[in-house]
Design a protein around this motif. Structure first.
Motif, PDB file in Angstrom:
ATOM      1  N   UNK A   1       0.754  -1.305   0.235  1.00  0.00           N
ATOM      2  CA  UNK A   1      -0.019  -0.008   0.664  1.00  0.00           C
ATOM      3  C   UNK A   1       1.189   1.468  -0.132  1.00  0.00           C
ATOM      4  N   UNK A   2       1.131   2.211  -0.848  1.00  0.00           N
ATOM      5  CA  UNK A   2       1.112   3.281  -1.146  1.00  0.00           C
ATOM      6  C   UNK A   2       0.936   4.229  -0.224  1.00  0.00           C
ATOM      7  N   UNK A   3       1.534   5.614   0.191  1.00  0.00           N
ATOM      8  CA  UNK A   3       1.096   6.233   0.881  1.00  0.00           C
ATOM      9  C   UNK A   3       2.145   7.722   0.440  1.00  0.00           C
ATOM     10  N   UNK A   4       1.219   8.586   0.340  1.00  0.00           N
ATOM     11  CA  UNK A   4       2.202   8.975  -0.555  1.00  0.00           C
ATOM     12  C   UNK A   4       1.295  11.128  -0.333  1.00  0.00           C
ATOM     13  N   UNK A   5       2.306  12.003  -0.908  1.00  0.00           N
ATOM     14  CA  UNK A   5       1.491  13.702  -0.502  1.00  0.00           C
ATOM     15  C   UNK A   5       1.964  14.382   0.713  1.00  0.00           C
ATOM     16  N   UNK A   6       1.198  14.702   0.961  1.00  0.00           N
ATOM     17  CA  UNK A   6       1.333  15.404   3.247  1.00  0.00           C
ATOM     18  C   UNK A   6       0.910  13.920   4.140  1.00  0.00           C
ATOM     19  N   UNK A   7       2.156  13.829   4.159  1.00  0.00           N
ATOM     20  CA  UNK A   7       2.819  12.857   5.799  1.00  0.00           C
ATOM     21  C   UNK A   7       4.343  13.755   5.553  1.00  0.00           C
ATOM     22  N   UNK A   8       4.383  12.415   6.892  1.00  0.00           N
ATOM     23  CA  UNK A   8       5.816  12.947   7.343  1.00  0.00           C
ATOM     24  C   UNK A   8       6.928  12.313   6.677  1.00  0.00           C
ATOM     25  N   UNK A   9       6.090  10.656   5.861  1.00  0.00           N
ATOM     26  CA  UNK A   9       7.466  10.160   5.692  1.00  0.00           C
ATOM     27  C   UNK A   9       6.720   8.961   4.289  1.00  0.00           C
ATOM     28  N   UNK A  10       6.027   9.543   3.868  1.00  0.00           N
ATOM     29  CA  UNK A  10       5.918   8.921   2.092  1.00  0.00           C
ATOM     30  C   UNK A  10       5.945   7.410   2.137  1.00  0.00           C
ATOM     31  N   UNK A  11       5.997   6.448   1.372  1.00  0.00           N
ATOM     32  CA  UNK A  11       6.724   5.560   1.619  1.00  0.00           C
ATOM     33  C   UNK A  11       5.439   4.847   1.116  1.00  0.00           C
ATOM     34  N   UNK A  12       6.248   2.350   0.756  1.00  0.00           N
ATOM     35  CA  UNK A  12       5.600   1.781   0.783  1.00  0.00           C
ATOM     36  C   UNK A  12       5.084   0.986   2.020  1.00  0.00           C
ATOM     37  N   UNK A  13       4.297   0.330   2.393  1.00  0.00           N
ATOM     38  CA  UNK A  13       3.591  -0.198   3.175  1.00  0.00           C
ATOM     39  C   UNK A  13       3.366  -1.549   3.178  1.00  0.00           C
ATOM     40  N   UNK A  14       3.999  -2.975   3.834  1.00  0.00           N
ATOM     41  CA  UNK A  14       3.135  -3.880   3.752  1.00  0.00           C
ATOM     42  C   UNK A  14       1.455  -4.276   3.646  1.00  0.00           C
ATOM     43  N   UNK A  15       0.670  -4.965   2.885  1.00  0.00           N
ATOM     44  CA  UNK A  15      -0.642  -4.919   3.184  1.00  0.00           C
ATOM     45  C   UNK A  15      -0.925  -5.851   4.088  1.00  0.00           C
ATOM     46  N   UNK A  16      -1.536  -4.967   5.404  1.00  0.00           N
ATOM     47  CA  UNK A  16      -2.190  -6.732   6.286  1.00  0.00           C
ATOM     48  C   UNK A  16      -3.842  -5.869   6.406  1.00  0.00           C
ATOM     49  N   UNK A  17      -4.714  -6.942   6.105  1.00  0.00           N
ATOM     50  CA  UNK A  17      -6.204  -6.681   5.842  1.00  0.00           C
ATOM     51  C   UNK A  17      -6.779  -6.497   7.649  1.00  0.00           C
ATOM     52  N   UNK A  18      -5.675  -6.226   8.192  1.00  0.00           N
ATOM     53  CA  UNK A  18      -6.711  -5.699   9.427  1.00  0.00           C
ATOM     54  C   UNK A  18      -6.302  -4.679   9.649  1.00  0.00           C
ATOM     55  N   UNK A  19      -5.946  -3.604   8.982  1.00  0.00           N
ATOM     56  CA  UNK A  19      -5.204  -1.608   9.194  1.00  0.00           C
ATOM     57  C   UNK A  19      -6.177  -1.468   8.371  1.00  0.00           C
ATOM     58  N   UNK A  20      -6.068  -0.349   8.932  1.00  0.00           N
ATOM     59  CA  UNK A  20      -7.047   0.753   8.015  1.00  0.00           C
ATOM     60  C   UNK A  20      -6.025   1.850   7.369  1.00  0.00           C
ATOM     61  N   UNK A  21      -7.093   3.241   6.750  1.00  0.00           N
ATOM     62  CA  UNK A  21      -6.358   4.060   5.996  1.00  0.00           C
ATOM     63  C   UNK A  21      -5.723   4.774   7.096  1.00  0.00           C
ATOM     64  N   UNK A  22      -5.862   4.939   8.090  1.00  0.00           N
ATOM     65  CA  UNK A  22      -5.430   5.182   9.731  1.00  0.00           C
ATOM     66  C   UNK A  22      -4.161   4.711   9.574  1.00  0.00           C
ATOM     67  N   UNK A  23      -4.507   3.716   9.431  1.00  0.00           N
ATOM     68  CA  UNK A  23      -3.298   3.180  10.585  1.00  0.00           C
ATOM     69  C   UNK A  23      -1.578   3.032   9.543  1.00  0.00           C
ATOM     70  N   UNK A  24      -2.434   3.313   8.122  1.00  0.00           N
ATOM     71  CA  UNK A  24      -1.203   3.536   7.070  1.00  0.00           C
ATOM     72  C   UNK A  24      -1.109   4.651   7.515  1.00  0.00           C
ATOM     73  N   UNK A  25      -1.724   5.731   7.571  1.00  0.00           N
ATOM     74  CA  UNK A  25      -0.849   6.939   7.776  1.00  0.00           C
ATOM     75  C   UNK A  25      -0.162   7.214   8.850  1.00  0.00           C
ATOM     76  N   UNK A  26      -0.969   6.344  10.391  1.00  0.00           N
ATOM     77  CA  UNK A  26       0.191   5.941  10.897  1.00  0.00           C
ATOM     78  C   UNK A  26       1.532   5.481  10.923  1.00  0.00           C
ATOM     79  N   UNK A  27       1.352   4.972  10.005  1.00  0.00           N
ATOM     80  CA  UNK A  27       3.213   4.128   9.351  1.00  0.00           C
ATOM     81  C   UNK A  27       3.913   5.304   9.218  1.00  0.00           C
TER      82      UNK A  27
END
Length: 546
Positions: free
Chosen positions: A444-470
């Motif tokens: 799952x890719x996270x880009x834009x206005x976050x502290x550390x844009x990057x790629x995270x391993x997908x986890x079915x238990x994680x929400x958008x908020x979790x990925x933003x926190x990561x």
């Protein structure tokens, strides 16, 4: 205020905005066709060029090249180069004096004024032979001719008296006068007058078509007169040289006209628009096989057409697949037929294929440009109440105008979103469509206005908020109303509430894009910029942040 360009892996789609274009196969696909316009407006272009007008750009007037003209008449002031060798040796530059003579030491004077250039060497040689019968060799030639002043008048842009060499061409003198007036001047009848009499006429089409120019010797006081424009015909369509062509006759063979315009070898016929004396216009189609026997009236307009019906279409394939990158399919082929030809791999995300369509891209570009023009007008007409506010507004304006300039360079790709429920048998492909096969991903890719844009391993238990926190959480300039969840097929969902960010389903291969908050004082400008940013981000994969 700064301009930040972040290239992100955003799959191409079209946003559900008033100024963006969204096409989903779940909805009806419609093609907007242009309304039929008046036939004469189609055939006649406002920017129609006059054949030959482009040659007068100053290039000819800048250079005078010496050339040999055997018929040049030697005049007073010309310079003759003499070479004698053998019994006597002599090398001399002799100027033709006011009596028309040149003086040769040890030989005497010889009258050369009025001689044609090709007789000069013979006359000098005969004079030398009268004194030296043998063992003296002679070579004489015109080294420099006398400058002349010529009037250039009539339908030229800058009539006047121009100086040049007597051997200069008609094109050089016309170029000195900034060229022929394309709207009123004739390229076919250009007269040279001497003592009030026409002594020569030029037709520039000989030069334009074959590069040949009549050799002519100008004299002091000659006048070049560009006569009024003759009969003309406008040609457009499938030709290499569109524009207005001039003729001296009122009936012109179609083949003659179309050879000048260089009609495409693929053309199948011509539409001739003819204006009648009763104010009505007639349009006739003439197939190519009848061009030899067709004559066109002066004042008509001709459109060269190529009425071919494509029986096949080309589909470009890119992304995760093996086999051909280009498929040739029947013109009415469907997505289902294309799928049968594509060789997917075990890594192909075949349920998330994307179609990029040129007609959709053109519409996207049109809508984006319209929105940018509205924003530009709003920015330039917004006032300020105080001097300090005016200074602040000036800095904001410069940044937004720079953003608009960058945004106008964006080229949308025209994505057609294909949901998994798409009926492939009913989705008809178009000419020059491009089909992209994404590769399966567990990220799952996270880009834009976050502290550390990057790629995270997908986890079915994680929400958008979790990925933003990561990713270190939202940045200071994050716009929480414009957090986008972009799926591999290009579809986009807005996560504009904390509830959605906690509960919206995230799938492998999704991307999360956090857009920036627009920091400008004018509320409407902020809204417009945000909307344009959103439109660009989902349609091109590029995030322009102010």
């Amino acid at each position: 205020m700064r301009i930040l360009l972040i290239t992100c892996l955003v799959f191409f789609s079209m946003a559900c905005q008033a100024t963006a274009l969204e096409v989903s196969v779940g909805e009806s696909l419609s093609t907007t066709s242009e309304e039929n316009t008046n036939a004469t407006e189609t055939i006649l272009s406002k920017d129609s060029q006059v054949f030959g007008a482009s040659i007068f750009d100053g290039s000819f007037s800048k250079t005078t090249l010496p050339s040999y003209n055997p018929h040049y008449i030697i005049s007073i002031g010309d310079t003759v180069s003499l070479r004698l060798w053998g019994y006597i040796e002599l090398q001399q530059e002799a100027i033709v004096d006011i009596h028309g003579n040149i003086f040769i030491p040890k030989i005497g004077t010889v009258n050369v004024a009025g001689l044609p250039n090709n007789k000069l060497n013979t006359v000098v040689k005969n004079l030398v032979r009268k004194k030296y019968k043998d063992n003296v060799f002679v070579y004489a030639f015109i080294n420099k001719s006398q400058p002349v002043s010529v009037f250039v008048t009539g339908n030229v842009k800058k009539p006047g008296l121009y100086q040049g060499m007597s051997s200069d061409s008609i094109v050089q003198y016309l170029d000195k006068a900034a060229g022929i007036n394309p709207h009123s001047g004739s390229f076919r009848v250009i007269n040279v007058l001497r003592n009030g009499q026409v002594i020569h006429s030029f037709d520039l089409y000989h030069f334009l078509v074959s590069g040949e120019v009549d050799q002519f010797q100008f004299r002091n006081g000659d006048s070049i007169n560009v006569t009024n424009k003759k009969n003309s015909i406008s040609v457009s369509g499938k030709v290499n040289v569109p524009g207005d062509f001039e003729f001296t006759a009122e009936l012109i063979p179609a083949n003659t006209l179309l050879q000048l315009a260089q009609a495409s070898i693929k053309s199948t016929g011509i539409n001739i628009s003819d204006w009648k004396t009763n104010g009505k216009t007639t349009i006739n189609f003439i197939p190519r096989k009848e061009w030899n026997h067709t004559f066109i009236h002066a004042g008509s307009s001709v459109e060269v057409v190529a009425d071919y019906q494509d029986t096949k279409l080309k589909l470009c394939i890119s992304g995760e697949h093996t086999g051909k990158n280009t498929l040739i399919l029947p013109r009415d082929a469907t997505l289902n037929e294309a799928f049968k030809e594509i060789q997917f791999t075990k890594f192909s995300a075949s349920k998330s294929v994307q179609i990029f369509r040129k007609s959709i891209a053109a519409k996207q570009k049109e809508l984006l440009d319209a929105k940018l023009s509205e924003l530009e007008s709003l920015v330039l007409t917004s006032g300020a109440a105080t001097k300090d506010e005016a200074l602040l507004r000036k800095n904001e304006t410069e940044s937004i105008l720079e953003f608009i300039r960058r945004a106008r360079q964006i080229e949308p790709r025209g994505l057609v979103i294909l949901p998994e429920s798409t009926n492939k048998k009913s989705f008809v492909l178009e000419k020059e469509d491009t089909l992209y096969v994404p590769r399966k991903s567990s990220l799952v890719l996270v880009n834009g206005e976050v502290a550390f844009p990057g790629a995270h391993l997908w986890n079915q238990d994680k929400s958008i908020k979790d990925y933003l926190n990561q990713s270190g959480g939202l940045g200071q300039r994050a716009n929480e109303e414009y957090i986008l969840l972009i799926h591999p097929n290009g579809s986009v969902e807005r996560c504009d509430s904390s509830y959605k960010r906690r509960n919206m389903l995230v799938s492998p291969g999704d991307s999360i894009l956090v857009m920036p908050q627009i920091e400008v004082k004018h509320l409407q400008i902020a809204r417009d910029v945000t909307q344009i940013l959103y439109q660009i981000a989902v349609a091109t994969g590029v995030l322009l942040a102010i």
